[in-house]
Design an enzyme around this catalytic site. Sequence first.
Site, mmCIF file in Angstrom:
data_model
loop_
_atom_site.group_PDB
_atom_site.id
_atom_site.type_symbol
_atom_site.label_atom_id
_atom_site.label_comp_id
_atom_site.label_asym_id
_atom_site.label_seq_id
_atom_site.Cartn_x
_atom_site.Cartn_y
_atom_site.Cartn_z
ATOM 1 N N GLU A 46 -25.360 29.849 7.466
ATOM 2 C CA GLU A 46 -25.360 31.294 8.081
ATOM 3 C C GLU A 46 -24.554 32.285 7.446
ATOM 4 O O GLU A 46 -24.764 33.265 7.001
ATOM 5 C CB GLU A 46 -25.119 31.254 9.796
ATOM 6 C CG GLU A 46 -26.000 30.391 10.404
ATOM 7 C CD GLU A 46 -25.905 28.733 10.474
ATOM 8 O OE1 GLU A 46 -25.904 28.355 11.672
ATOM 9 O OE2 GLU A 46 -25.087 28.235 9.603
ATOM 10 N N ALA A 156 -37.818 -10.248 -8.037
ATOM 11 C CA ALA A 156 -37.252 -10.891 -9.195
ATOM 12 C C ALA A 156 -38.025 -12.101 -9.653
ATOM 13 O O ALA A 156 -38.787 -12.781 -8.671
ATOM 14 C CB ALA A 156 -36.054 -11.284 -9.087
ATOM 15 N N ALA A 158 -38.179 -16.222 -10.508
ATOM 16 C CA ALA A 158 -37.395 -17.357 -9.755
ATOM 17 C C ALA A 158 -36.141 -17.567 -10.652
ATOM 18 O O ALA A 158 -34.970 -17.809 -9.868
ATOM 19 C CB ALA A 158 -38.231 -18.650 -10.011
ATOM 20 N N ARG A 178 -31.422 9.004 -4.701
ATOM 21 C CA ARG A 178 -29.891 8.641 -4.631
ATOM 22 C C ARG A 178 -29.139 10.161 -4.307
ATOM 23 O O ARG A 178 -28.256 10.065 -3.595
ATOM 24 C CB ARG A 178 -29.172 7.928 -5.830
ATOM 25 C CG ARG A 178 -29.792 6.453 -5.934
ATOM 26 C CD ARG A 178 -29.182 6.045 -7.352
ATOM 27 N NE ARG A 178 -29.670 4.637 -7.587
ATOM 28 C CZ ARG A 178 -29.134 3.933 -8.744
ATOM 29 N NH1 ARG A 178 -28.425 4.761 -9.646
ATOM 30 N NH2 ARG A 178 -29.413 2.747 -8.750
ATOM 31 N N ARG A 201 -27.909 9.591 -12.857
ATOM 32 C CA ARG A 201 -28.080 10.088 -14.179
ATOM 33 C C ARG A 201 -29.207 10.814 -14.528
ATOM 34 O O ARG A 201 -30.231 10.893 -13.850
ATOM 35 C CB ARG A 201 -27.909 8.823 -15.067
ATOM 36 C CG ARG A 201 -26.618 7.915 -14.778
ATOM 37 C CD ARG A 201 -26.685 6.747 -15.629
ATOM 38 N NE ARG A 201 -27.502 5.828 -15.369
ATOM 39 C CZ ARG A 201 -27.390 4.749 -14.528
ATOM 40 N NH1 ARG A 201 -26.331 4.929 -13.590
ATOM 41 N NH2 ARG A 201 -28.497 3.813 -14.402
#
Length: 357
Positions: A46, A156, A158, A178, A201
């Site tokens: 404001e 991911a 194993a 982020r 970045r």
Amino acid sequence: MAHALALGRRGQGATWPNPAVGCVITRDGRVVGRGWTQPGGRPHAEVVAIAQAGSAARGATAYVSLEPCAHHGRTPPCAEALIAAGVVRVVTALEDPDPRVAGRGHAMLRAAGVEVVEGVGSAEAGHDQIGFLTRVTRNRPMVTLKLATSLDGRIATASGESQWITGPDARRAVHGMRLTHDAVLVGGGTARADDPRLTVRDFGPVRQPIRIIAARKLDLPMDGALWVSVPDAPLWLLHGSEADPTRIAAWTEQGARCIPIPVIKGHLDPASMLATLGEEGMTRIFCEGGGSLAGSLMHADLVDRLVTFQAGVMLGAEGQPAIAALGIDALNQAQRFELHDTRRIGADIVSHWSRRP
């Protein structure tokens, strides 16, 4: 109001502990002033809009995405500023639940003869302000959990290889996400395996979010990217009582902040962790895993939003799951999320979900 809401979003991730608010002042059918909460939380939206409008604010209407504050803090109340500027009508989206405000801003305006209209764009404003609202009403920040997985829900192989399941467009989008949060949170396992910097970045000079690592034993490499980049962006390390005092001292001397958290059943207590961050004023946390931390937050019912990136690859049952075991035996025990949107980003698919009440 749509304009005010859009302006308010510009401050997301940069205004905590204050809410990210937008304000548009109109007179005779045209915009004469606009503003949003500035980095660090001041000046308020404001005040910025009034300064831009100048004398044109007299007799004008102000559209504000959250009730103007009514208490004296480091600056005078925004309700008083609107009255002093000569605004004759104020339209707001939400009442501020902060006990220092909670309707007092609207009352102050009405007592001065200003017309007040409430609840315009309230649903969208509630979506935008979920972090601030959660901190005020639940004493913790809002949590967004980001998962980047294969089509079969693996993060991911194993052997632990995970860079990169998703493509460069998706990774750039994550950097943008982020930027709209106060802090980025990962578990100690992810920090050890990936050695991430966790900074934003390729977006030019920006206010970096706080980087938070939840590592019970504080057994993080003291020669990796996090250690070297401490001067680049604030780093907070959440640890348990088992953490080696010499490591705490070393990280502290390097410039990181070490914060003790209670341990329950061998893990940092997620509720205590978020309560501590809420006490620090944080409103929006962007959690990037890994599976153990994500599972603990899900199990404690502390995930408010999900952002899922799916890549067109299959890793099979031997791959590492995105979420650790939740102890669910029946479907009615599973937490449900509501889909808001889904779209293609590069070669991947991103979907946004929010917790269903």
